[in-house]
Design a protein around this motif. Structure first.
Motif, mmCIF file in Angstrom:
data_model
loop_
_atom_site.group_PDB
_atom_site.id
_atom_site.type_symbol
_atom_site.label_atom_id
_atom_site.label_comp_id
_atom_site.label_asym_id
_atom_site.label_seq_id
_atom_site.Cartn_x
_atom_site.Cartn_y
_atom_site.Cartn_z
ATOM 1 N N PRO A 11 -1.897 3.940 -0.216
ATOM 2 C CA PRO A 11 -1.999 3.299 1.098
ATOM 3 C C PRO A 11 -1.933 1.776 1.026
ATOM 4 O O PRO A 11 -2.529 1.156 0.141
ATOM 5 C CB PRO A 11 -3.365 3.769 1.615
ATOM 6 N N LEU A 19 -0.568 0.246 13.340
ATOM 7 C CA LEU A 19 -1.240 1.289 12.579
ATOM 8 C C LEU A 19 -2.097 0.636 11.506
ATOM 9 O O LEU A 19 -1.783 -0.463 11.028
ATOM 10 C CB LEU A 19 -0.214 2.219 11.923
ATOM 11 N N THR A 22 0.014 2.366 5.926
ATOM 12 C CA THR A 22 1.254 3.102 5.710
ATOM 13 C C THR A 22 1.205 3.750 4.334
ATOM 14 O O THR A 22 0.609 3.205 3.396
ATOM 15 C CB THR A 22 2.485 2.176 5.806
ATOM 16 N N GLY A 44 -1.371 14.079 9.657
ATOM 17 C CA GLY A 44 -1.122 13.175 8.536
ATOM 18 C C GLY A 44 -0.819 13.906 7.241
ATOM 19 O O GLY A 44 -0.435 13.283 6.257
ATOM 20 N N TYR A 54 0.517 8.057 7.860
ATOM 21 C CA TYR A 54 -0.414 7.457 8.813
ATOM 22 C C TYR A 54 0.185 7.347 10.209
ATOM 23 O O TYR A 54 -0.559 7.278 11.185
ATOM 24 C CB TYR A 54 -0.856 6.083 8.296
#
Length: 216
Positions: A11, A19, A22, A44, A54
């Motif tokens: 991540p 968001l 990603t 997800g 995400y």
């Protein structure tokens, strides 16, 4: 034909969409990595253990369980972009060698290693996160013009995969709707959309899109 790399997301902050994170930053892992069907989009979940998306509205779920990209196509982009591209940099879970990913037909099935069977479902459509991740203005248009999008796959038979596993095409439908053709139809060449009706393995949302745009 084999897996050159199996890549799982690490991540990162998403500066290009509203968001929190990603999962596009995929890194090679040694494995074995468990592969299973993630279920409906919206959670997800994806096909590889330890990975996730995400942007749950647009990514993940059974029809986008696994993303594959050919090393040969990455090499082509290296020459075009004048920079090194590591396995996984396009956000792909599987970096393949010797496999014509974009020439695969929708519904084609690949056996990977001893147990796993995946089915080609649809092409990848580039987004703002992809462009921002590569730090290249105009990347979405450039990637779209090239029409080498890579393939999303469903999990038909679960199991474990690892680097070096052989890939075998075990089923190929008789129609001619390839990953590349579907991508072209959905982006710059809508006149090709009627041809997609032959590919019954396309995700339902794409089949509905084709129906709306062609009226048939």
């Amino acid at each position: 034909m084999k897996l050159l790399s199996v890549n799982v997301g690490k991540p990162q902050p998403n500066h290009w969409k509203r968001l929190s994170a990603t999962g596009i930053d995929k890194r090679p892992v040694e494995g074995p990595v468990a592969v299973s069907a993630p279920g409906a989009k919206g959670t997800g979940a994806v096909g590889l253990a330890g990975d996730r998306v995400y942007d749950v509205r647009n990514h993940g779920g059974d029809d986008q369980a696994v993303y594959a990209y050919a090393r040969e196509d990455l090499d082509g982009w290296e020459a075009e972009l004048g920079r090194s591209l590591a396995n996984g940099v396009f956000g792909e879970n599987l970096t393949t060698l010797g496999l014509d990913v974009n020439g695969a037909v929708i519904g084609e099935r690949w056996r990977i290693g001893a147990d796993v069977v995946l089915e080609v479902s649809c092409p990848r459509i580039p987004c703002g996160t992809f462009q921002g991740w590569l730090e290249r203005d105009g990347w979405i248009k450039e990637f779209t013009r090239a029409a080498v999008p890579g393939a999303y796959l469903r999990v038909v038979e679960p199991g474990d995969i690892r680097v070096g596993d052989p890939v075998e095409v075990v089923h190929r439908p008789v129609h001619d709707v390839t990953v590349a053709l579907a991508f072209r139809a959905m982006t710059l060449e809508p006149d090709l959309l009627p041809r997609l009706s032959a590919a019954e393995a396309l995700p339902e949302e794409i089949r509905e899109l084709v129906h709306r745009r062609t009226g048939g």
